[in-house]
Structures are given as C-alpha cells and as structure tokens.
Design an enzyme around this catalytic site. Structure first.
Site, PDB file in Angstrom:
ATOM      1  N   SER A 118       0.845  -1.196   0.000  1.00 35.95           N
ATOM      2  CA  SER A 118       0.000   0.000   0.000  1.00 35.95           C
ATOM      3  C   SER A 118       0.878   1.242   0.000  1.00 35.95           C
ATOM      4  O   SER A 118       2.003   1.225   0.518  1.00 35.95           O
ATOM      5  CB  SER A 118      -0.898   0.021   1.242  1.00 35.95           C
ATOM      6  OG  SER A 118      -1.548   1.275   1.380  1.00 35.95           O
ATOM      7  N   TYR A 131      -2.036  -0.384  10.486  1.00 39.14           N
ATOM      8  CA  TYR A 131      -2.168  -0.831   9.096  1.00 39.14           C
ATOM      9  C   TYR A 131      -0.955  -0.416   8.264  1.00 39.14           C
ATOM     10  O   TYR A 131      -0.370  -1.228   7.541  1.00 39.14           O
ATOM     11  CB  TYR A 131      -3.448  -0.253   8.488  1.00 39.14           C
ATOM     12  CG  TYR A 131      -3.623  -0.503   7.009  1.00 39.14           C
ATOM     13  CD1 TYR A 131      -4.174  -1.691   6.538  1.00 39.14           C
ATOM     14  CD2 TYR A 131      -3.257   0.460   6.075  1.00 39.14           C
ATOM     15  CE1 TYR A 131      -4.344  -1.923   5.187  1.00 39.14           C
ATOM     16  CE2 TYR A 131      -3.423   0.247   4.717  1.00 39.14           C
ATOM     17  CZ  TYR A 131      -3.980  -0.949   4.274  1.00 39.14           C
ATOM     18  OH  TYR A 131      -4.147  -1.161   2.933  1.00 39.14           O
TER      19      TYR A 131
END
Length: 229
Positions: A118, A131
């Site tokens: 990501s 995250y």
C-alpha cells in the site's frame, strides 16, 4: 487472471458468500474453473488448508496472490485497541508468512508470488498507524523473500495501491456515507480514487511471463499521490 487462462482458488470470509458466488460466475464466464474456500486466514491451520484445498482441486500452484487485509481507523495511538492491532498484524503480514510457507513447496521455477502492499507503507497514515506498519513490513518481506527465492527461479513482487474504490473503504470508516464523499479527490494529481481494474492489471503482469525480469519490486498505483508527499 481467469481471462489470461488461470484456474483460480480464492479465500473469503463466510459472510461474503454472495460476493464469492458472483466472483465464481465471472471466472467461469471466462472459461476457467473456480475453487471457493470460506475461511479466516488469521488461523495458521487455515492457511495450510487453503493451499491443500487448491492442490486437491487443481494439482499445481503457479501463482500466489496475498491480498487479504484489514484496517480500522484510530485518530490517536493512546486510544488504539491493542486487540485490533494484533488482529491487523495477524491477517496483513503474519498470514502472508504462513501462506508463502505452505505454498512454496508446491511452486517450481517460473512461479510467482504477488503481495498487496500500500502507499501507506511508504508515506504512513496518521489514522492507520498499525495498518501502515504492516504494509511497510510487507514491502520488506517482499524484497527479502525475493532474494531468498531467486536462485530457485521463483519471483516475489508486490503492488502498492493508493486510494482504490473497494468495499474496504466504506467498511472501515466511522460514518461511511459521509466519509466516502469526495474519496480521493484532492489527494492525488489524478484527483479521483482508482478503480480495482486499474491496479488488477499490475498483478496480472507480475504473475505473467512478461514480468520475468521483475523480482523484489513494488509497483505503485496511486494516481500520483506520492508526488505530493
């Protein structure tokens, strides 16, 4: 993947049965076979069952895509739920270790692993500290495993999307209807969120023979977000 000739096993949570059946229809429409496996990959034994189930269905394993992940927003670390942190690490990175461990014995020269990273792993995100941390770990995991497996002819790469319009977005926002307004607008030079198909092709490329000289790489599909970082 199915349109490029792949028979596919995929894992999903039991509550996602309707979406899973829709996905199965698309795979079969492309003329390929689908093997559906409802299970939670946070359990190591389920990672083993997923690989075993695929091998039982198809007898070979050429491509592993590690795409399962979760995120929950938290504005201040002093308020973070440590159980959520543990669940996030368990699914996002530890399950990836397990899936690769159990898949690699079945993979031969020319096989490929593609991990979902990501943009948050590179830029950070103040509301997604746990995250983002898992995604940074995935980038390093990808590079390290690529070096380890290169002598065997197994390539390991990753894709790092930016803001993509997927169910993950509304599912992890406190007020989905309000927070989805203007998603991605102003965040990137392209001034919009990406669509799944706009990053899916990167996974197909890395899995295919056209990506044979790519290993330990991370392809970024962010609409240019990092140019503004």
């Amino acid at each position: 993947m199915a349109r490029e000739g792949a028979d596919i096993s995929f894992v999903y949570l039991p509550e996602e049965e309707e979406d899973a059946q829709d996905t199965k229809k698309y795979i079969e429409k492309a003329g390929r076979k689908a093997n559906l496996m409802p299970m939670d990959l946070r359990k190591n034994e389920n990672c083993q069952k997923a690989v075993d189930g695929h091998m039982k269905a198809f007898g070979r394993l050429n491509v592993l895509v590690n795409n399962s992940a979760m995120q929950e927003m938290c504005d201040d670390l002093k308020d973070i739920d440590l159980d959520v942190v543990e669940k996030t690490f368990r699914l996002n990175i530890l399950a990836m270790f397990a899936m690769c461990k159990f898949a690699l014995p079945h993979m031969k020269r020319g096989s490929s692993i593609v991990n979902s990273c990501s943009v948050a792993g590179y830029m950070g995100n103040p509301q997604l500290v746990d995250y983002s941390s898992t995604k940074g770990a995935i980038a390093t995991f990808t590079r390290s495993l690529a070096q380890q497996q290169a002598p065997k002819g197994i390539r390991v790469n990753a894709v790092a999307p930016g803001i993509i319009w997927t169910p993950l977005q509304p599912a992890t926002k406190g007020n989905p209807a309000e927070n989805m307004k203007g998603l991605g607008v102003g965040s990137a030079p392209l001034n919009r969120p990406g669509m799944p198909i706009e990053v899916a092709t990167a996974y197909v490329f890395l899995a295919s023979p056209y990506g044979n000289y790519f290993t330990g790489e991370v392809i970024h599909g962010t609409g240019g977000i990092e140019m503004q970082g």
